[in-house]
Design a protein around this motif. Structure first.
Motif, mmCIF file in Angstrom:
data_model
loop_
_atom_site.group_PDB
_atom_site.id
_atom_site.type_symbol
_atom_site.label_atom_id
_atom_site.label_comp_id
_atom_site.label_asym_id
_atom_site.label_seq_id
_atom_site.Cartn_x
_atom_site.Cartn_y
_atom_site.Cartn_z
ATOM 1 N N MET A 1 37.050 37.111 48.954
ATOM 2 C CA MET A 1 35.954 36.351 49.559
ATOM 3 C C MET A 1 36.113 34.848 49.336
ATOM 4 O O MET A 1 35.834 34.048 50.228
ATOM 5 C CB MET A 1 34.611 36.815 48.984
ATOM 6 N N TYR A 2 36.562 34.461 48.139
ATOM 7 C CA TYR A 2 36.678 33.044 47.792
ATOM 8 C C TYR A 2 38.073 32.722 47.303
ATOM 9 O O TYR A 2 38.811 33.588 46.855
ATOM 10 C CB TYR A 2 35.672 32.677 46.689
ATOM 11 N N GLU A 3 38.385 31.428 47.366
ATOM 12 C CA GLU A 3 39.587 30.915 46.730
ATOM 13 C C GLU A 3 39.206 29.669 45.945
ATOM 14 O O GLU A 3 38.202 29.011 46.243
ATOM 15 C CB GLU A 3 40.686 30.627 47.751
ATOM 16 N N GLN A 4 40.006 29.380 44.937
ATOM 17 C CA GLN A 4 39.722 28.214 44.105
ATOM 18 C C GLN A 4 39.944 26.935 44.897
ATOM 19 O O GLN A 4 40.689 26.918 45.872
ATOM 20 C CB GLN A 4 40.602 28.223 42.859
ATOM 21 N N MET A 5 39.293 25.867 44.438
ATOM 22 C CA MET A 5 39.418 24.567 45.098
ATOM 23 C C MET A 5 39.883 23.517 44.117
ATOM 24 O O MET A 5 39.577 23.586 42.931
ATOM 25 C CB MET A 5 38.048 24.119 45.633
ATOM 26 N N GLU A 6 40.608 22.566 44.649
ATOM 27 C CA GLU A 6 40.933 21.360 43.902
ATOM 28 C C GLU A 6 39.918 20.301 44.271
ATOM 29 O O GLU A 6 39.611 20.109 45.444
ATOM 30 C CB GLU A 6 42.328 20.854 44.292
ATOM 31 N N VAL A 7 39.375 19.648 43.284
ATOM 32 C CA VAL A 7 38.478 18.523 43.500
ATOM 33 C C VAL A 7 39.045 17.355 42.717
ATOM 34 O O VAL A 7 39.167 17.418 41.500
ATOM 35 C CB VAL A 7 37.034 18.841 43.031
ATOM 36 N N GLN A 8 39.449 16.330 43.422
ATOM 37 C CA GLN A 8 40.038 15.134 42.826
ATOM 38 C C GLN A 8 41.217 15.477 41.912
ATOM 39 O O GLN A 8 41.329 14.996 40.799
ATOM 40 C CB GLN A 8 38.982 14.325 42.086
ATOM 41 N N GLY A 9 42.081 16.379 42.405
ATOM 42 C CA GLY A 9 43.320 16.695 41.706
ATOM 43 C C GLY A 9 43.234 17.767 40.639
ATOM 44 O O GLY A 9 44.245 18.087 40.022
ATOM 45 N N GLU A 10 42.062 18.347 40.393
ATOM 46 C CA GLU A 10 41.930 19.383 39.366
ATOM 47 C C GLU A 10 41.243 20.610 39.952
ATOM 48 O O GLU A 10 40.391 20.492 40.832
ATOM 49 C CB GLU A 10 41.117 18.862 38.183
ATOM 50 N N ILE A 11 41.596 21.794 39.419
ATOM 51 C CA ILE A 11 40.941 23.023 39.845
ATOM 52 C C ILE A 11 39.484 22.963 39.378
ATOM 53 O O ILE A 11 39.206 22.760 38.207
ATOM 54 C CB ILE A 11 41.627 24.263 39.239
ATOM 55 N N SER A 12 38.571 23.135 40.321
ATOM 56 C CA SER A 12 37.145 23.069 40.003
ATOM 57 C C SER A 12 36.672 24.373 39.374
ATOM 58 O O SER A 12 37.082 25.455 39.789
ATOM 59 C CB SER A 12 36.334 22.799 41.268
ATOM 60 N N GLN A 13 35.817 24.246 38.381
ATOM 61 C CA GLN A 13 35.162 25.416 37.801
ATOM 62 C C GLN A 13 33.724 25.518 38.303
ATOM 63 O O GLN A 13 32.960 26.338 37.817
ATOM 64 C CB GLN A 13 35.185 25.346 36.270
ATOM 65 N N VAL A 14 33.372 24.696 39.274
ATOM 66 C CA VAL A 14 32.029 24.720 39.866
ATOM 67 C C VAL A 14 32.105 25.045 41.350
ATOM 68 O O VAL A 14 31.359 25.876 41.852
ATOM 69 C CB VAL A 14 31.296 23.377 39.651
ATOM 70 N N MET A 15 33.014 24.398 42.062
ATOM 71 C CA MET A 15 33.103 24.555 43.507
ATOM 72 C C MET A 15 34.263 25.475 43.883
ATOM 73 O O MET A 15 35.289 25.502 43.214
ATOM 74 C CB MET A 15 33.300 23.188 44.156
ATOM 75 N N MET A 16 34.057 26.229 44.972
ATOM 76 C CA MET A 16 35.085 27.132 45.490
ATOM 77 C C MET A 16 34.977 27.155 47.000
ATOM 78 O O MET A 16 34.016 26.621 47.569
ATOM 79 C CB MET A 16 34.903 28.532 44.887
ATOM 80 N N LYS A 17 35.942 27.750 47.660
ATOM 81 C CA LYS A 17 35.997 27.766 49.118
ATOM 82 C C LYS A 17 35.878 29.199 49.621
ATOM 83 O O LYS A 17 36.617 30.075 49.180
ATOM 84 C CB LYS A 17 37.323 27.157 49.581
#
Length: 193
Positions: free
Chosen positions: A58-74
């Protein structure tokens, strides 16, 4: 969609999103063996195992400003709004406009309900609480010759629209608003008014 499940949101999240929304990228199809995420309402010490949401596809991890986010996902396949959902989108827009300060009248929306299904875009997902994902969308609303960006969430488990009370007028002339205005122009050129 159920209008009884509204969750008011803090505008503080808006500032975080404003800085990072245009630097988001998905991290690929392969999720790690274990994915630890943070619920938005818990804070930095509230990591929990969210692996099931990524391994299900259902989801995949996201990069936010060069780092894997632990809050946001796609979300891999965001919700597609249909004509029957328009009433809920307009209601979310009305509630967000009514929360704006300085005050903005939502009366034009009451007078002539626009079709917002084609002016709504998926942005990202987050966990409201542990294992309670919410997909965040933006409505590109034109009202009284002004442009407003309205954010709302969709509860993944119930499909309820969760107005965030987040709306802001987009005037342009700065690095934050100009990309949004470009999307407004694209939607206008596509005839989605």
């Amino acid at each position: 969609m159920n209008l009884l499940n509204f969750i008011p949101r803090k505008m503080a999240a808006l500032a975080f999103i404003a800085v990072s929304v245009f630097s988001l990228t998905a991290c690929g199809d392969k999720a790690p063996d274990k994915v630890m995420m943070n619920a938005r309402t818990v804070g930095a010490l509230g990591l929990f195992d969210a692996t099931q949401w990524f391994h299900s596809g259902m989801y995949e991890q996201m990069e936010v400003q060069g780092e894997i986010s632990q809050v946001m996902m796609k979300r891999k396949e965001p919700f597609v709004f249909k004509a029957k959902d328009n009433v809920y989108l307009v209601q979310a827009a009305i509630e967000a406009i009514d929360e704006m300060r300085p005050e903005v009248s939502s009366q034009p929306l009451w007078d002539q309900w626009p079709v917002l299904t084609r002016r709504t875009r998926y942005v990202y997902s987050e966990f409201e609480t542990e294992n309670q994902p919410v997909d965040v969308y933006e409505i590109y609303l034109q009202m009284s010759y002004k442009r407003y960006l309205v954010r709302f969430g969709v509860d993944v488990k119930t499909d309820a629209i969760l107005p965030m009370g987040e709306a802001e007028e987009m005037r342009g002339g700065n690095d934050y608003e100009d990309p949004y205005l470009k999307i407004f122009d694209e939607l206008d050129d596509a005839g989605t008014r």
